[in-house]
Design an enzyme around this catalytic site. Sequence first.
Site, PDB file in Angstrom:
ATOM      1  N   ASP A  36      64.310  75.478  60.789  1.00 33.14           N
ATOM      2  CA  ASP A  36      64.179  75.289  62.239  1.00 33.14           C
ATOM      3  C   ASP A  36      62.757  74.800  62.500  1.00 33.14           C
ATOM      4  O   ASP A  36      61.883  74.901  61.625  1.00 33.14           O
ATOM      5  CB  ASP A  36      64.458  76.590  63.001  1.00 33.14           C
ATOM      6  CG  ASP A  36      64.888  76.345  64.447  1.00 33.14           C
ATOM      7  OD1 ASP A  36      66.074  76.556  64.757  1.00 33.14           O
ATOM      8  OD2 ASP A  36      64.037  75.926  65.260  1.00 33.14           O
ATOM      9  N   ILE A  37      62.517  74.324  63.715  1.00 28.46           N
ATOM     10  CA  ILE A  37      61.166  73.853  64.067  1.00 28.46           C
ATOM     11  C   ILE A  37      60.235  75.027  64.375  1.00 28.46           C
ATOM     12  O   ILE A  37      59.021  74.870  64.402  1.00 28.46           O
ATOM     13  CB  ILE A  37      61.232  72.846  65.237  1.00 28.46           C
ATOM     14  CG1 ILE A  37      59.961  72.010  65.308  1.00 28.46           C
ATOM     15  CG2 ILE A  37      61.550  73.537  66.548  1.00 28.46           C
ATOM     16  CD1 ILE A  37      60.077  70.805  66.227  1.00 28.46           C
ATOM     17  N   TYR A 142      72.287  63.850  76.928  1.00 29.47           N
ATOM     18  CA  TYR A 142      72.920  64.640  75.849  1.00 29.47           C
ATOM     19  C   TYR A 142      74.281  64.048  75.485  1.00 29.47           C
ATOM     20  O   TYR A 142      74.593  63.820  74.306  1.00 29.47           O
ATOM     21  CB  TYR A 142      73.056  66.077  76.349  1.00 29.47           C
ATOM     22  CG  TYR A 142      73.787  67.033  75.424  1.00 29.47           C
ATOM     23  CD1 TYR A 142      73.245  67.405  74.199  1.00 29.47           C
ATOM     24  CD2 TYR A 142      75.008  67.587  75.808  1.00 29.47           C
ATOM     25  CE1 TYR A 142      73.912  68.317  73.369  1.00 29.47           C
ATOM     26  CE2 TYR A 142      75.677  68.497  74.998  1.00 29.47           C
ATOM     27  CZ  TYR A 142      75.123  68.853  73.776  1.00 29.47           C
ATOM     28  OH  TYR A 142      75.777  69.751  72.964  1.00 29.47           O
TER      29      TYR A 142
HETATM   30  P1  NAD Z   1      70.269  75.899  70.627  1.00 24.30           P
HETATM   31  O1  NAD Z   1      69.494  75.178  71.666  1.00 24.30           O
HETATM   32  O2  NAD Z   1      70.587  77.323  70.817  1.00 24.30           O
HETATM   33  O3  NAD Z   1      69.560  75.746  69.225  1.00 24.30           O
HETATM   34  C1  NAD Z   1      68.982  74.540  68.789  1.00 24.30           C
HETATM   35  C2  NAD Z   1      67.977  74.865  67.703  1.00 24.30           C
HETATM   36  O4  NAD Z   1      67.383  73.631  67.290  1.00 24.30           O
HETATM   37  C3  NAD Z   1      66.844  75.783  68.184  1.00 24.30           C
HETATM   38  O5  NAD Z   1      66.689  76.873  67.296  1.00 24.30           O
HETATM   39  C4  NAD Z   1      65.616  74.872  68.190  1.00 24.30           C
HETATM   40  O6  NAD Z   1      64.418  75.556  67.838  1.00 24.30           O
HETATM   41  C5  NAD Z   1      65.992  73.831  67.129  1.00 24.30           C
HETATM   42  N1  NAD Z   1      65.305  72.561  67.310  1.00 24.30           N
HETATM   43  C6  NAD Z   1      65.024  71.911  68.462  1.00 24.30           C
HETATM   44  N2  NAD Z   1      64.347  70.780  68.209  1.00 24.30           N
HETATM   45  C7  NAD Z   1      64.216  70.711  66.861  1.00 24.30           C
HETATM   46  C8  NAD Z   1      63.613  69.773  65.981  1.00 24.30           C
HETATM   47  N3  NAD Z   1      62.990  68.672  66.437  1.00 24.30           N
HETATM   48  N4  NAD Z   1      63.660  70.007  64.645  1.00 24.30           N
HETATM   49  C9  NAD Z   1      64.274  71.122  64.175  1.00 24.30           C
HETATM   50  N5  NAD Z   1      64.850  72.053  64.957  1.00 24.30           N
HETATM   51  C10 NAD Z   1      64.819  71.838  66.283  1.00 24.30           C
HETATM   52  O7  NAD Z   1      71.626  75.053  70.407  1.00 24.30           O
HETATM   53  P2  NAD Z   1      73.022  75.589  69.878  1.00 24.30           P
HETATM   54  O8  NAD Z   1      73.780  76.066  71.040  1.00 24.30           O
HETATM   55  O9  NAD Z   1      72.829  76.475  68.718  1.00 24.30           O
HETATM   56  O10 NAD Z   1      73.691  74.211  69.432  1.00 24.30           O
HETATM   57  C11 NAD Z   1      73.788  73.836  68.072  1.00 24.30           C
HETATM   58  C12 NAD Z   1      74.551  72.537  68.005  1.00 24.30           C
HETATM   59  O11 NAD Z   1      75.865  72.732  68.552  1.00 24.30           O
HETATM   60  C13 NAD Z   1      73.920  71.393  68.798  1.00 24.30           C
HETATM   61  O12 NAD Z   1      74.096  70.189  68.103  1.00 24.30           O
HETATM   62  C14 NAD Z   1      74.716  71.379  70.079  1.00 24.30           C
HETATM   63  O13 NAD Z   1      74.735  70.112  70.655  1.00 24.30           O
HETATM   64  C15 NAD Z   1      76.092  71.770  69.568  1.00 24.30           C
HETATM   65  N6  NAD Z   1      76.910  72.346  70.633  1.00 24.30           N
HETATM   66  C16 NAD Z   1      76.611  73.565  71.158  1.00 24.30           C
HETATM   67  C17 NAD Z   1      77.379  74.065  72.194  1.00 24.30           C
HETATM   68  C18 NAD Z   1      77.081  75.394  72.829  1.00 24.30           C
HETATM   69  O14 NAD Z   1      77.756  75.760  73.801  1.00 24.30           O
HETATM   70  N7  NAD Z   1      76.123  76.159  72.316  1.00 24.30           N
HETATM   71  C19 NAD Z   1      78.475  73.327  72.674  1.00 24.30           C
HETATM   72  C20 NAD Z   1      78.726  72.063  72.132  1.00 24.30           C
HETATM   73  C21 NAD Z   1      77.949  71.592  71.085  1.00 24.30           C
HETATM   74  N1  SER Z   2      77.323  74.128  75.933  1.00 23.95           N
HETATM   75  C1  SER Z   2      76.789  72.807  75.784  1.00 23.95           C
HETATM   76  C2  SER Z   2      75.940  72.454  76.942  1.00 23.95           C
HETATM   77  O1  SER Z   2      76.195  72.982  78.000  1.00 23.95           O
HETATM   78  C3  SER Z   2      77.920  71.812  75.639  1.00 23.95           C
HETATM   79  O2  SER Z   2      77.613  70.938  74.642  1.00 23.95           O
HETATM   80  O3  SER Z   2      75.059  71.647  76.821  1.00 23.95           O
END
Ligand code: NAD
Ligand code: SER
Length: 318
Positions: A36-37, A142
């Site tokens: 992670d970052i 996004y």
């Molecule tokens: P999140 O925001 O909770 O986590 C993202 C993580 O990425 C964080 O820990 C952040 O520190 C890290 N990050 C940000 N910039 C970075 C960089 N430059 N380099 C390395 N790490 C970096 O997101 P999430 O909910 O865990 O989502 C994970 C994936 O699932 C994403 O691709 C998101 O688009 C996808 N997704 C999530 C949801 C949801 O409801 N949570 C829905 C659809 C898709």
């Molecule tokens: N839960 C995500 C968002 O709201 C959907 O990709 O961005």
Amino acid sequence: MKKDTILVTGANGQLGSELTTALKDLFGEEQVIATDIVQPQEASEGPFELLDIQDAERFSALVDKYQVTQIYHLAAILSARGEQNPVQAWDINMNGLLNVLNLAKEKSLKKIYWPSSIAVFGPTTPCDNTPQKTVMEPNTVYGISKLSGELWCQYYFEKFGVDVRSLRYPGLIGYKALPGGGTTDYAVDIYHKAIEGKELECFLSEDSYLPMMYMPDAVRATLELMEAEADKISVHTSYNLGALSFSPKEIYEEIKKHYPDFSIRYQPDFRQAIADTWPNSVDDQQARDDWDWKPEYDLAAMTQDMLDNLKKLKTVSV
Ligand code: NAD
Ligand code: SER
């Protein structure tokens, strides 16, 4: 135990913190490299490395160092946060994915997982039971980055044979980690507020239906997709994935069965305009046909499990 080595990006995030644990259970603690970052808030077993997904050189060095065979590329900027700084969100989401796809091509990695989202759909998409293939004109940065990413994944599969697989997750709901800046975040916050005895100020209106999914279903779907035989995968952009569809009013009513005094106030903000362009529900028949996808949790079962687990966590932390 399987003999693959998996690198997870964005491992500290809402999804990453749960999927990384599931991968460690499957492949072994030392076989899963969490990155992670930022440093994780809680220490966990197994290797962790700091990695900015835009740093192609360090990314490549880590893949070599650990002899990585698969990447689960989760790091991204989500919908609501993305609108605060669109160009930065585009750079992180696109450059990160292209770095992963190039590494997969150059180092002949076995498999890549990259999540897409219901955000690929937009105001011109049919919003009920949204088909796998339909009009897609997202109007958030996004959504634009996810739709472009899906096409890049298909391109790397067709031109270079990269085995990259993807799911269009709905809003994900879990108790282990907080969400990171999406439009569906209210559906996690609502459980925390109920447990804490506080009112929820909901940033969506009471009748805003969105597709949602409980985290255990999302993690299982991901592992099932990645375990499926390659010839079962007919979609090389990203699969629609459905489970639940509810409005803020409906989840509130369900929680009230457990916490009758719980209150909610509707205060829609800029996220309402995003939610208005996303589907109410999606048609995931292709995932069901290709690799036997089937969700397990409905709203009542998810609510019971969320509240039980949050109560336990609260008791432990007091
Ligand atoms: P999140 O925001 O909770 O986590 C993202 C993580 O990425 C964080 O820990 C952040 O520190 C890290 N990050 C940000 N910039 C970075 C960089 N430059 N380099 C390395 N790490 C970096 O997101 P999430 O909910 O865990 O989502 C994970 C994936 O699932 C994403 O691709 C998101 O688009 C996808 N997704 C999530 C949801 C949801 O409801 N949570 C829905 C659809 C898709
Ligand atoms: N839960 C995500 C968002 O709201 C959907 O990709 O961005």
